[in-house]
Design a protein around this motif. Structure first.
Motif, short mmCIF file in Angstrom:
data_model
loop_
_atom_site.label_atom_id
_atom_site.label_comp_id
_atom_site.label_asym_id
_atom_site.label_seq_id
_atom_site.Cartn_x
_atom_site.Cartn_y
_atom_site.Cartn_z
N LYS A 218 0.31 -21.46 17.17
CA LYS A 218 -0.61 -22.44 17.73
C LYS A 218 -1.81 -21.72 18.33
CE LYS A 218 2.59 -25.55 16.92
NZ LYS A 218 2.48 -26.49 15.79
N ALA A 219 -2.95 -22.39 18.33
CA ALA A 219 -4.20 -21.75 18.77
C ALA A 219 -4.37 -21.74 20.28
CB ALA A 219 -5.39 -22.46 18.13
N GLY A 220 -3.47 -22.36 21.02
CA GLY A 220 -3.63 -22.46 22.47
C GLY A 220 -3.77 -21.12 23.16
N VAL A 221 -3.04 -20.09 22.69
CA VAL A 221 -3.10 -18.79 23.33
C VAL A 221 -4.48 -18.17 23.20
CG1 VAL A 221 -2.27 -17.62 21.23
CG2 VAL A 221 -2.00 -16.52 23.45
N THR A 222 -5.18 -18.43 22.11
CA THR A 222 -6.53 -17.88 21.94
C THR A 222 -7.52 -18.57 22.88
OG1 THR A 222 -7.08 -19.44 20.16
CG2 THR A 222 -6.03 -17.37 19.54
N ILE A 223 -7.34 -19.87 23.09
CA ILE A 223 -8.21 -20.59 24.02
C ILE A 223 -8.00 -20.08 25.43
CG2 ILE A 223 -8.76 -22.87 24.96
CD1 ILE A 223 -7.92 -24.08 22.30
N MET A 224 -6.75 -19.77 25.77
CA MET A 224 -6.47 -19.24 27.11
C MET A 224 -7.14 -17.89 27.31
SD MET A 224 -2.43 -20.18 27.35
CE MET A 224 -1.88 -21.87 27.10
N ALA A 225 -7.01 -17.00 26.34
CA ALA A 225 -7.56 -15.65 26.49
C ALA A 225 -9.09 -15.67 26.48
CB ALA A 225 -7.03 -14.76 25.37
N LEU A 226 -9.66 -16.31 25.46
CA LEU A 226 -11.12 -16.35 25.35
C LEU A 226 -11.75 -17.19 26.46
CD1 LEU A 226 -11.37 -16.74 21.46
CD2 LEU A 226 -11.93 -14.71 22.80
N GLY A 227 -11.10 -18.29 26.82
CA GLY A 227 -11.63 -19.15 27.86
C GLY A 227 -11.65 -18.48 29.21
N ALA A 228 -10.60 -17.70 29.51
CA ALA A 228 -10.54 -17.01 30.79
C ALA A 228 -11.67 -16.00 30.93
CB ALA A 228 -9.18 -16.31 30.94
N ILE A 229 -11.95 -15.26 29.84
CA ILE A 229 -13.03 -14.27 29.88
C ILE A 229 -14.39 -14.96 29.89
CG2 ILE A 229 -14.07 -12.31 28.67
CD1 ILE A 229 -11.34 -11.62 27.59
N VAL A 271 -15.87 -13.41 22.34
CA VAL A 271 -16.15 -14.23 23.53
C VAL A 271 -17.46 -14.98 23.37
CG1 VAL A 271 -16.47 -14.22 26.02
CG2 VAL A 271 -14.83 -12.64 24.98
N GLU A 272 -18.48 -14.30 22.83
CA GLU A 272 -19.77 -14.94 22.65
C GLU A 272 -19.69 -16.08 21.64
OE1 GLU A 272 -22.51 -14.51 24.36
OE2 GLU A 272 -21.38 -13.07 25.60
N LYS A 273 -18.94 -15.86 20.56
CA LYS A 273 -18.75 -16.94 19.57
C LYS A 273 -18.01 -18.11 20.19
CE LYS A 273 -18.84 -14.28 15.26
NZ LYS A 273 -18.10 -13.90 14.04
N PHE A 274 -17.04 -17.80 21.04
CA PHE A 274 -16.29 -18.85 21.71
C PHE A 274 -17.20 -19.68 22.60
CE2 PHE A 274 -13.74 -20.47 25.25
CZ PHE A 274 -12.69 -21.07 24.59
N LYS A 275 -18.13 -19.05 23.29
CA LYS A 275 -19.06 -19.74 24.17
C LYS A 275 -20.00 -20.66 23.39
CE LYS A 275 -19.26 -16.23 27.84
NZ LYS A 275 -20.15 -15.27 28.54
#
Length: 687
Positions: A218-229, A271-275
């Protein structure tokens, strides 16, 4: 750090795990950051609530696990989860409801996102953002637009062939309605926890299962990591992959291996792509999820089915069996490397023919009621076999008599635990689309039942003893010591019974090959079995020696792992600190060393050069140097090995310092594929 409820709960769970498991072997724990925010991602989730306990035991950090919100409402599980600061998560699948009517796809090619309903009520059961899910976990898709009660548009078309077959059936297919859940509160808690420098534990498969491969993450772990940073740019979040490998996870006194991989650092570009959001955000999450998946494969063992798992294990044993004892952590590593080779050459006709022969050999072993490592014992025969058989039968009888009272007293616990766990396993299978037999919940319910029934049962026995003492007027002399001494005696007796049981099972399983070797009419059958094994071992060795150089550039068939004799402690010295049970265990160990080879002892290493560098010594791999930071049940902590196994490394280099990453020269894969867990019988490993 001050003592917290977490530490008290963790200490209690460590005792529980030490009782349930014979051995838990950690690898790579030295890689875990000692401070700073860490996300532990563990897979495969094969043992429900036992998995996080094992991770807590060996990760050396306080970890807040994400747990299904519905589990928090269970009386005992909820209390334990709150004690270790678990974070509840409402899973959409837990709120899924059967859909009214049936659905179908009328225009598969021209309009693949338009779903038509038969007597459905889409406007009542679904909203924009909710999902429709097909049976057997064949896929789900988010609802983009609801046109009417019998027509809607999904965001992403179904592509799985099985899903398309269901949807294009003239009668349609059943479905489930999964509501949209706002997880912003959960993410906020996770972000705050990481910002404070604490750790999060998550099982990204989404739920426990008993399959032989890792499920889609599930993608939730990536949202947690990238979102926190993204919220805290100065935060240095590390993701540590954790592989859980069991030898019969649900069996009492079984073995487990937990392996920690190299921490994953999150690059600024992700992180920049996530933003940026939108497609860039999805791309960043997808890329990080792929990295996590590949890293999990490097610390686990995955096979597509159970038969392949059996073939891999048999092949690993048959390839130049050298009759040496290796720890289970190295057995898991060997299996992983054999899987990598098999996956690369599985379409080769010679490999397919070898698989067929190996499976036939396995069936032959099953017919004789033997394990592969017992075949060589069949050649003993004569006076030696008769004497050893008599000695072991007498010893087994003696241990049986000594352990009989404890067995009888604990028999109600065994029966209740088995009945309830089997019932819960059936319920789990009915309520899941990914479970095979529900084995992933067995150990959890055995432990839960034991935690409730054991004190109740021992309390009842104590009450009976006190009642008898009162009638006999012993209670006037013993007073309060009567119930205390009775309870302590029950606990001590149960522990002795457990140790006698596990050692007795080892001896019991070694009796059959000794008995067969004495039967005159079985000699021809035994000779045939040994001949088949010897020929199969020669053929599989030749095949591996031919194919292995194509993927392992440092392969050398003439260089094998050799064992230095175990450093002996004088008997007189041992007796100064050995308990009677430890002495019995040492006797069993010595029998195994004297011709009674175990399934640990048949390993050849496929190791790759690491350019002169080593990965460092793990605290948990200190068996190579003769020391240990934690007592390990019947593990050869004093044993040393010389490494000559298909590698250039020095013979004096301990296994704990070997590079554990093997790169395959393949265009399709850069990771060492593995499988979910070794399913061999743990007791057979000692016979």
């Amino acid at each position: 750090m001050p003592l917290q409820s977490y530490d008290i709960a963790a200490s209690f769970f460590n005792v529980v795990l030490d009782i349930f498991f014979r051995e838990i072997s950690p690898r790579g724990s030295h890689k875990i950051p000692k401070e700073g925010p860490v996300i532990f991602v563990a897979a495969p989730h094969a043992n429900q609530f036992v998995d996080p306990l094992i991770l807590m035991r060996d990760c050396q950090r306080r970890v807040s696990f994400l747990i299904a919100e519905k589990s928090m409402h269970r009386r005992y599980i909820g209390r334990m989860a709150r004690a270790v600061h678990a974070i509840p998560v409402t899973r959409p699948q837990d709120l899924a409801k059967p859909g009214i009517g049936r659905i179908q796809l009328l225009n598969r090619k021209t309009d693949p996102t338009r779903i038509t309903g038969i007597e459905t009520a889409f406007t009542q059961q679904l909203t924009i953002g909710s999902q429709i899910a097909l049976p057997m976990d064949y896929g789900s898709s988010e609802v983009k637009e609801i046109i009417s009660d019998t027509e809607l548009i999904i965001k992403k078309e179904f592509k799985d062939p099985n899903a398309l077959d269901m949807l294009t059936d003239p009668e349609g297919t059943s479905y489930k309605c999964i509501p949209h859940i706002d997880q912003s509160q959960v993410y906020r808690i996770v972000f705050d926890t990481l910002k404070a420098g604490h750790c999060i534990g998550i099982f990204p498969e989404g739920g426990s299962h008993d399959r032989t491969e890792i499920l889609p993450l599930k993608a939730g772990v990536t949202i947690m990591a990238l979102g926190a940073i993204a919220m805290n740019p100065d935060l240095n979040v590390k993701i540590v992959p954790c592989g859980l490998n069991y030898f019969h996870a649900h069996h009492f006194r079984s073995r487990a291996v937990i392996e920690f991989g190299t921490p994953i650092s999150i690059t600024p570009d992700l992180v920049e792509k996530f933003k940026e959001g939108g497609s860039s955000k999805r791309e960043a999450c997808s890329k990080l999820l792929e990295i996590i998946y590949n890293c999990l494969k490097a610390v686990t063992v995955n096979t597509p089915d159970y038969e392949t798992l059996m073939f891999i294990q048999a092949g690993r044993r048959l390839y130049k069996p050298a009759h040496r004892r290796l720890p289970i952590s190295q057995i898991v590593e060997l299996n992983r490397r054999f899987v990598a080779g098999y996956e690369h050459f599985k379409d080769d006709s010679r490999v397919q023919e070898m698989r067929k022969r190996v499976m036939e050999y396995n069936r032959l072993l099953k017919y004789h009621g033997l394990k592969d490592h017992q075949v060589n014992k069949l050649s003993m025969g004569g006076t030696r076999a008769a004497g050893l058989l008599f000695y072991r039968v007498m010893l087994l009888a003696t241990w049986g008599i000594l352990g009989l009272p404890g067995f009888i007293l604990n028999l109600p616990l065994v029966i209740i635990a088995r009945k309830i766990s089997a019932k819960k396993a059936k319920e789990a299978v009915r309520g899941s689309s990914v479970k095979v037999a529900g084995r992933d919940v067995l150990a959890t319910w055995k432990l839960l039942v034991a935690l409730v029934v054991t004190p109740t049962l021992y309390g009842f026995y104590t009450f009976i003893v006190v009642l008898i003492s009162f009638k006999k007027k012993w209670i006037l002399k013993w007073k309060v010591f009567a119930p205390i001494s009775t309870f302590c005696t029950l606990v001590t007796g149960s522990y002795v019974t457990i140790r006698l049981y596990e050692s007795g099972i080892d001896i019991y399983k070694s009796i059959r090959p000794l008995f067969l070797s004495l039967l005159p009419w079985a000699k021809s059958s035994i000779k045939n079995l040994r001949t088949v094994r010897e020929q199969l071992s020669t053929d599989i060795t030749s095949l591996i020696n031919e194919l292995a150089p194509q993927i392992y550039h440092d392969f050398d068939a003439e260089r094998i792992a050799q064992t230095v004799e175990r450093t002996a402690i004088p008997t007189s010295s041992k007796s100064l600190f050995q308990s009677p049970i430890d002495w019995l265990d040492d006797r069993v160990f010595n029998w195994e060393r004297q011709g009674e080879t175990s399934e640990f002892d048949d390993a050849i290493y496929f190791l790759e050069k690491n350019n002169g560098s080593t990965s460092g010594r793990s605290r948990t791999s200190s068996w190579a140097s003769g020391s240990s930071s934690r007592p390990r049940s019947r593990a050869p902590s004093g044993e040393h090995h010389r490494v000559e196994a298909l590698t250039w490394l020095s013979r004096t280099t301990p296994f704990s310092e070997l590079n554990r990453t093997t790169k395959i020269k393949s265009k399709d894969s850069e990771e060492d594929s593995g499988y979910h867990g070794d399913k061999e019988d743990e007791n057979s490993l000692k016979n």
